[in-house]
Design an enzyme around this catalytic site. Structure first.
Site: not given
Lengths: 491, 97, 486
Positions: A183, A159, A84
């Site tokens: 997330s 997310s 990420k």
């Protein structure tokens, strides 16, 4: 080559590791396969914010060389892992999907990066997210909107939407995300893969751009529980550069999968099955509960009475911490600086105006407000106390259970734009995952069915603190008896 | 400060947070965050008498390090992302009090 | 109406640690800009703080030295405000749980003359807390440059109660505080280097009134004399306003001391009141100081400076004046005691140190904050020198010359006396002939002496010493002269 790569990109990391071990394939070959798959699919999925092919291939070559010399560094040596874009890798971008960090290049490695490098993995690309991990749909990225590979009109969750979508699309075999309120688990659920948020403190946060320090935790995404166990074993463990990192013995999670067999006492918290839960999701989760019962597990109804307080508690704590954590993005030392400045104060106001997108501004405003003079006791302090009560609810439930079982999300993936106009509705999509972060507990999501529209449904398992081995074993028992993980979207 | 307890004084808060907001954003945030604060009211009814605030999920005391120096950045590394620099220092426009 | 001032001081002191407060980047002074940083100091995304054990130990030592209550447990809070010298735009500090609570600083007021000890008083402290320092801004035309080398250094803030009532008292407080901190060795307390910084809160009120007046904060008191001058000015300014009936124009504000112009001026107050949004730092765990550590540190505390001074006066029978030279410097007073241990003549040794040694050190351009660093004369050698005088080997006057040579060469005093032939002459025959000569050549003092003016003999003695280049034993000269004149 083409048939080979088609076979490769949905293989599990465990399978890839075996192929490398048997020298049936090289790391360069499989890295190329993922690069090609990414190039072929990412125009529509948009999971990657950036990648560096040459760098990935150089890492793969180095791995092949080690293997040729009989010195692989770990089972995952030569296997790609994607991060990420909120985790630091020296020389790579670290944008957090924010314009304010658009041109920032990290001069240092996160703890997880160091661990992965020590294990010899091929670091492959930077994955999209909601800006600074603030969101539940990856629509809040300043650069692109990631699609759900199961239905490109739908959101992949957030997310860590890029981390989940890239796996579901076969662009990478393993990825890492961060989970502050769900997330990792929520996008894993919506994308039909496995995602785990370990206990707070199990994985060092050093090098993870902070959203809410007391809630953030890094965790793995993979196609299977075994892959998660493999990756977790590499990144878990104490790091002295994170004061909240926990000192504990890290077991061999992969071996533990087979050694722990139950039967377990499984708690079903009734509050998770009430209003707002999609009937198809509910049915799938109930089927999973029935499976465990058939396996001889004790199913016990438990209660988390304070669950409905989790969302307000979370949003007060998370936004307050974020308002302070994001103050460093100020236009002075390394972030975007507005051209339109006459003095230092302008640098702040204008750079932050230009650099942050709406949701980030909204949360900074909210967080600043709840900490401001006269409101601290009513909001932040109160929320910290309620947090204690929520954790007590969970610890009480764990007095009689080994694990709690719940849906991961109330619904399957929703359509892009469906909730973006109403922040509160968006916040409510995290209702089942948030309390786990507030309590610091480990939780994971794994596929447990598909809706009539063909969208994945996720099962959430919540474990006791630092009992990841047990939690993974319980999930593994379900996964081995079903073939949900073998199903992939058509792209 | 705001008069209504569910109304945020956006100007005051945006100033503290050092973010310029457009009038449109201010209006929108005012309304949206007002709704959020109404939602937060759930907490006000909770009895937390005698409850300890939870700052950390698993608090431990004295996470300390010995005072031993470790190598840090060179000036180049420290400023590699600073677009505005001179003499190995970061340039900021005039600081007004 | 008569007015009195009420002053509280906030003193920031940089602790002398190797590494920073919340990361192990190096601490140093005078290095090239931005060479003492790392991801944590620069507040890069993902960087996290980890506490420095030594900074906490040093703070506890200060607390114990100053009679504070040491907190059982304390935590870290974020003080949120934006400023270009603050990389995170929050400072990690301690809001409501400082490490040290209460305590006092003993001060000595100026005495009626410099030979007489002044009155002692204990000035109450509010608290001492630990926090991190910020970087350094240098202002140029239209822009400023930022160096983060200083950012993140451990800093203690020592807050006094409004318990000081004149610029002199404030000066005495700061001097004494500095002495105490130097005794502990926790900081070099060099104001020029910013290692000790002082802000003053000043208000005035009619004498006899209980309530405090409106408080004005004075910043940029960047030297010890600046503290005295700045406070003196501000008190005068406020009292003058009150006496003109304009007391209401004193507003709660921050003013800056301009040492060149000798005035304080209002720093345009920021557009709003500060709202620091303190909250506990979630990246850091709380601290607990165990009874055991407290005891260990308390047992290792040095003798307090005023206690030492009192002991020096009693135990060594030294006059106040000389103790007030020796005792403010721990190293110097320890040096004295080592020398006395080697040769028990405290008075002579104290005089050598206070008069001769310090003069030489100062002439040699030594850093007077640590005058003994690099001093070539060991305390034992100084004791030896005093012993040579006491044994009549050399005169006091010669000894002073020997000390200068010792200071330059580091040689032993005997060696110098030997090599330079400075041994005191005790040859009675030779001395008698010199004395006779002096008597013959100086009829005037001889006559005066014979007329009964005993002190006239000193002139003759002086001549004899001159003729022997100081090597004559003064007692012997006296005896011989009196014998010859009788």
């Amino acid at each position: 080559m083409t048939t080979m790569t088609e076979h490769l990109f949905y293989k599990t990391a465990t399978e890839l590791s075996a192929l490398l071990e048997k020298k049936e394939i090289t790391s360069v070959e499989l890295t190329k396969a993922f690069i090609e798959r990414t190039k072929a699919t990412d125009d529509s999925v948009k999971a990657f914010l950036s990648y560096d092919e040459a760098d990935a291939l150089a890492q793969a070559e180095a791995s092949d060389k080690r293997r040729a010399e009989g010195k692989p560094l770990s089972a995952l040596d030569g296997v790609p892992v994607s991060l990420k874009d909120n985790m630091a890798v020296t020389g790579q971008p670290h944008t957090c999907a924010s314009k304010i960090l658009e041109h920032y290049v990290s001069p240092y490695d996160a703890h997880i990066t160091e661990q992965l490098k020590k294990a010899g993995v091929v670091l492959w690309g930077r994955l999209n997210l909601d800006e600074f991990a603030m969101g539940s749909s990856t629509e809040n990225s300043a650069f692109q909107t990631t699609a759900n590979p199961w239905d490109l009109e739908r959101i992949p969750g957030g997310s860590s939407g890029g981390s989940a979508a890239s796996l579901a699309a076969g662009q990478t075999p393993l990825s890492l995300g961060s989970d502050t309120g769900g997330s990792i688990r929520q996008p894993a659920s919506l994308c039909g893969i496995v995602g785990m948020k370990p206990t707070y403190g199990l994985i060092s946060r050093y090098g993870l751009a902070a959203f809410a320090s007391s809630l953030d935790q890094i965790g793995p995404f993979a196609h299977t529980i075994k892959d998660v166990a493999l990756l977790l074993g590499i990144i878990a463990g104490h790091d002295r550069r994170d004061s909240t990192s926990y000192k504990t013995e890290i077991p061999n999670y992969v071996e533990a999968l087979e050694s722990k067999k139950g039967p377990w006492t499984i708690g079903v918290p009734k509050e998770y099955f009430g209003e707002g839960l999609d009937p198809e999701v509910k049915a799938s989760v109930e089927k999973a509960i029935a499976f465990y019962k058939d396996q001889g597990c004790t199913i016990k109804e438990v209660s988390i009475p304070k669950l409905d307080l989790a969302l307000p508690t979370y949003y007060i704590i998370a936004t307050a911490e974020a308002s302070s954590n994001l103050a460093r993005y100020d236009g002075i030392r390394y972030t975007h600086r507005s051209e339109d400045t006459k003095n230092a104060i302008d640098v702040y106001f204008k750079s932050r105006e230009e650099g942050f997108s709406e949701e980030v501004k909204r949360r900074i405003i909210l967080g600043t407000y709840v900490l401001s003079s006269g409101y601290y006791d009513a909001y932040y302090l109160k929320a910290q106390k309620v947090r204690t009560l929520i954790r007590e609810d969970f610890m009480k439930a764990f007095e009689s259970c080994d694990v709690l079982i719940t849906p991961t999300t109330p619904t399957t993936a929703f359509k892009r734009g469906e909730k973006s106009a109403d922040p509160l509705q968006m916040y409510l999509s995290d209702i089942y995952t948030i309390s786990v972060n507030l309590s610091g507990l480990p939780g994971l999501s794994l596929p447990c069915g598909y809706s009539s529209e063909g969208l994945p449904i996720g099962l959430q398992l919540i474990g006791k603190p630092y009992e990841e081995a047990e939690l993974l074993s319980i999930a593994h028992a379900f996964e081995s008896a079903h073939d949900y993980s073998a199903k992939h979207p058509e792209l | 400060m705001a008069e209504d307890k569910n109304s945020i004084d956006i100007d005051y808060v945006a100033n503290l947070a050092r973010i310029d907001l457009s009038q449109e954003e201010k209006d929108r945030f005012q309304k949206q965050l007002g709704d959020v604060l109404v939602y937060f009211e759930k907490l006000s009814a909770v009895d937390v008498e005698g409850v300890e605030p939870m700052a950390h999920p698993f608090p431990v005391y004295n996470v300390l390090e010995e005072d031993v120096v470790e190598e840090g950045f060179t000036a180049e590394e420290a400023l590699m992302n600073a677009k505005h620099q001179r003499n190995n220092q970061v340039i900021v426009p005039k600081v007004v009090e | 109406m008569e007015y009195e001032a009420v002053i509280g001081l906030e003193v920031h002191v940089q602790l002398k640690t190797q590494s920073k407060m919340f990361t192990r980047a190096r601490c140093a002074y005078g290095e090239a800009p931005n060479t003492l940083t790392n991801p944590v100091v620069m507040a890069l995304p993902g960087a996290l703080p980890v506490m420095n054990k030594e900074a906490i130990r040093k703070t506890v030592q200060v607390g114990l030295m100053l009679g504070c209550e040491i907190a059982q447990s304390c935590k870290w809070d974020r003080k949120n405000y934006f400023y270009p010298d603050s990389p995170k735009n929050y400072q990690i500090s301690q809001y409501d749980q400082p490490i040290c609570d209460g305590g006092f600083v003993e001060i000595e007021m100026p005495g009626p003359s410099r030979n007489v000890m002044g009155e002692h008083r204990k000035v109450k402290l509010t608290r001492i807390h630990l926090e991190e320092d910020v970087g350094k801004l240098t202002h140029y035309d239209g822009e400023s440059l930022v160096d983060y080398n200083r950012a993140g250094r451990p800093l203690i803030e020592i807050v006094s109660e409004p318990d000081l009532f004149s610029a002199d008292e404030a000066f005495a407080y700061l001097t004494s505080l500095r002495t105490h901190l130097l005794y502990l060795g926790v900081s070099d307390c060099d104001m020029e280097k910013g290692q000790l910084r002082c802000d003053a809160n000043i208000s005035v009120r009619p004498k006899g009134q209980k309530e405090l007046g409106v408080k004005v904060e004075i910043k940029n008191l960047n030297s010890i004399s600046g503290v005295r001058n700045g406070i003196t000015y501000e008190i005068k300014r406020q009292i003058a306003l009150c006496q003109k009936g304009e007391g209401a124009s004193i507003v709660q504000e921050t003013r800056s001391w301009d040492a060149d112009k000798g005035i304080t001026f209002s720093m345009r107050s920021k557009e709003m009141a500060h709202d620091y949004r303190y909250f506990p730092d979630p990246d850091l765990m709380p601290v607990r100081v165990s009874e055991e550590i407290k005891k260990t540190l308390a047992d290792a505390l040095p003798e307090r400076p005023f206690a030492k001074q009192e002991r020096f006066m009693k135990e060594y029978n030294l006059p106040y004046t000389i103790t007030s030279v020796l005792c403010p410097d721990k190293a110097l007073s320890d040096y004295f005691e080592s020398a006395v241990k080697a040769h028990n003549n405290p008075k002579a040794i104290a005089n050598f140190i206070a008069n001769d040694l310090l003069r030489e050190l100062s002439n040699a351009g030594c850093d007077m904050a640590h005058p003994l660093e690099g001093c070539k004369i060991q305390p034992e050698a100084l004791a030896e020198l005093a012993k040579l005088v006491d044994e009549g080997m050399i005169s006091k006057q010669i000894a002073q010359d020997v000390l200068v040579i010792m200071f330059e060469t580091g040689d032993a005093p005997e060696k110098i006396v030997e090599e330079k032939g400075l041994k005191q002459s005790s040859d009675t025959g030779e001395l008698e002939s010199i004395c006779s000569e002096v008597i013959a050549n100086n009829p005037k003092p001889v006559q005066e002496f014979k007329d009964g003016k005993d002190t006239a003999i000193n002139a003759l003695k002086g001549q004899v010493m001159k003729a022997t280049k100081g090597k004559a034993n003064p007692k012997m000269v006296d005896d011989i002269l009196r014998k010859l004149l009788s």
